[in-house]
Design an enzyme around this catalytic site. Structure first.
Site, mmCIF file in Angstrom:
data_model
loop_
_atom_site.group_PDB
_atom_site.id
_atom_site.type_symbol
_atom_site.label_atom_id
_atom_site.label_comp_id
_atom_site.label_asym_id
_atom_site.label_seq_id
_atom_site.Cartn_x
_atom_site.Cartn_y
_atom_site.Cartn_z
ATOM 1 N N SER A 167 0.784 -1.234 0.000
ATOM 2 C CA SER A 167 0.000 0.000 0.000
ATOM 3 C C SER A 167 0.811 1.276 0.000
ATOM 4 O O SER A 167 0.232 2.362 -0.107
ATOM 5 C CB SER A 167 -0.960 0.000 1.198
ATOM 6 O OG SER A 167 -2.097 -0.761 0.896
ATOM 7 N N TYR A 208 -10.518 2.026 5.874
ATOM 8 C CA TYR A 208 -9.558 1.714 4.813
ATOM 9 C C TYR A 208 -10.177 0.794 3.769
ATOM 10 O O TYR A 208 -10.721 -0.253 4.107
ATOM 11 C CB TYR A 208 -8.351 1.045 5.450
ATOM 12 C CG TYR A 208 -7.112 0.991 4.622
ATOM 13 C CD1 TYR A 208 -6.159 1.998 4.701
ATOM 14 C CD2 TYR A 208 -6.868 -0.078 3.770
ATOM 15 C CE1 TYR A 208 -4.994 1.938 3.958
ATOM 16 C CE2 TYR A 208 -5.707 -0.139 3.027
ATOM 17 C CZ TYR A 208 -4.771 0.869 3.117
ATOM 18 O OH TYR A 208 -3.617 0.807 2.378
ATOM 19 N N SER A 209 -10.084 1.183 2.515
ATOM 20 C CA SER A 209 -10.611 0.353 1.430
ATOM 21 C C SER A 209 -9.736 0.500 0.198
ATOM 22 O O SER A 209 -9.560 1.606 -0.333
ATOM 23 C CB SER A 209 -12.050 0.746 1.081
ATOM 24 O OG SER A 209 -12.496 0.030 -0.067
ATOM 25 N N ASN A 210 -9.189 -0.602 -0.271
ATOM 26 C CA ASN A 210 -8.368 -0.584 -1.475
ATOM 27 C C ASN A 210 -9.143 -0.152 -2.704
ATOM 28 O O ASN A 210 -8.564 0.328 -3.681
ATOM 29 C CB ASN A 210 -7.754 -1.969 -1.693
ATOM 30 C CG ASN A 210 -6.733 -2.304 -0.630
ATOM 31 O OD1 ASN A 210 -5.722 -1.644 -0.478
ATOM 32 N ND2 ASN A 210 -7.020 -3.342 0.149
ATOM 33 N N GLY A 213 2.810 -0.692 3.958
ATOM 34 C CA GLY A 213 2.079 -1.636 3.128
ATOM 35 C C GLY A 213 2.157 -3.052 3.674
ATOM 36 O O GLY A 213 3.187 -3.469 4.214
#
Length: 380
Positions: A88, A187-189, A331
């Site tokens: 990330s 949190y969301s990709n 990440g």
């Protein structure tokens, strides 16, 4: 990328554990008994990470340190400042490109994503007309996280699977919104998947090209790259990374080679500890975005992952035990965890371990130990 932290015991021979913990090294004149080196050694010996790598810059001097072994079960020297999957940390690079486009007048932070990707963001409780670009970059959109629906809890089933970006988006949009846009942080990709698609729509060029030209080259990074389609390797010197085959525990597998396409603009990059520290340094020093856009990136909301953490646009604001804060990201991707950032006064740190916390023991104390090692590198 925030991947499932894998818990459970792993059966290893005593010789294997000693092999993984047997090699420690310090370079560039750093005292082997330095607090940072001690922290890396502890990550290997106590937390059982196969290897730990760090790059620390203070007073204009950069030191690289390593501990452990590049291969599980036998003593193989860890490449100094070796390449790892950055997960990330990619989000910082993606956010920088979006803010550059804002500075160029091509994107508006508070415009709905619908303006740039018309009709694409739709689902139960989901409407791109009500979600702004800022909310995507800030993780306040309420969009479900696509990685929760890819079957990544069984790593071996996705390790060599190729994913298209629109398939990842479809996996997210098949589920209802987690909350109304702007009402909380989570949190969301999926947010950064869409940011990547935004970049491609506005520039009419691939996101990997834009990140390479606008961030990697501009920051002078030498060992950071976006893997090309089908490339499952890590090019150049690197330690191997390890992951549990299943989120419920059990067998540990070599995760070094994998298809990172499910990361995309949210987590696909490969980098080194020194490059990850350098990009945060370049950002804070005003080399990547103009002052007005850097100020927008540093407007934060509470991010209750750890006490005192806040999130801006592609950046965490993390308090230090010695006072002040550092700005960075970090990440998690199967095989590797990376942490670090940069401070206002010129310090920068990049740190990597070659497994996710929980691969070889309890996840929470291992995760805290990694963060503590970063704090030590900044403060001692």
């Amino acid at each position: 990328m925030t991947s499932t932290m894998r818990k459970g015991a792993v059966v290893l021979t005593v010789a294997g554990l000693l092999g993984a913990a047997g090699a420690t090294a310090a370079v560039a004149g750093q005292d082997r008994r330095s607090p940072t080196q001690d922290s890396l050694n502890s990550l290997v010996r106590k937390e059982k990470f196969p290897a730990a790598l760090a790059s620390v810059t203070k007073n204009g001097r950069t030191t690289s340190l390593v501990a452990g072994s590049a291969r599980l079960g036998r003593p193989v020297p860890v490449p100094v400042d070796g390449r790892v999957r950055a997960g990330s940390n990619t989000k910082t690079f993606t956010a920088v490109v979006v803010l550059q486009l804002v500075a160029e007048g091509k994107v508006e932070l508070d415009a709905p994503i619908e303006k740039y990707l018309p009709g694409l963001v739709r689902g139960e409780g989901i409407d791109g007309r009500n979600i702004t670009v800022r909310q995507l970059l800030q993780h306040t959109s309420g969009l479900p996280n696509y990685t929760a629906y890819l079957g990544v809890e069984d790593f071996t089933k996705v390790q060599h699977k190729f994913f298209q970006a629109h398939d990842l988006l479809a996996a997210a949009l098949a589920h209802p919104a987690d909350f109304a846009p702007g009402t909380k942080w989570e949190y969301s990709n999926t947010n950064y998947l869409l940011a990547g698609l935004l970049i491609e729509r506005v520039t009419e060029r691939p996101v990997q090209e834009q990140i390479t030209e606008r961030v990697i080259r501009k920051a002078g990074l030498r060992d950071t790259y976006w893997p090309q389609v089908g490339d499952q390797t890590i090019q150049g010197p690197h330690p191997h990374g390890y992951a549990q085959a299943h989120s419920t525990g059990g067998e540990v597998v070599d995760a070094t080679e994998m298809d990172p396409s499910w990361g995309g603009a949210a987590g696909q990059l490969i980098s080194t500890p020194s490059d990850l520290a350098a990009v945060d340094r370049a950002l804070l020093d005003g080399k990547l975005v103009p002052p007005a856009q850097l100020a927008e990136m540093r407007k934060t909301v509470e991010a209750p992952l750890f006490p005192g953490w806040q999130y801006g646009l592609g950046l965490f604001r993390v308090p230090l035990s010695c006072g002040g804060v550092y700005w960075g990201h970090g990440g998690d991707i199967d095989g590797y965890e990376t942490r670090g950032g940069a401070t206002e006064d010129g310090r920068s740190v990049g740190l990597a371990v070659t497994a996710l916390p929980g691969t070889f023991g309890d996840a929470e104390p291992a995760a805290v130990a990694v963060l503590s090692a970063v704090d030590t590198a900044f403060c001692k």
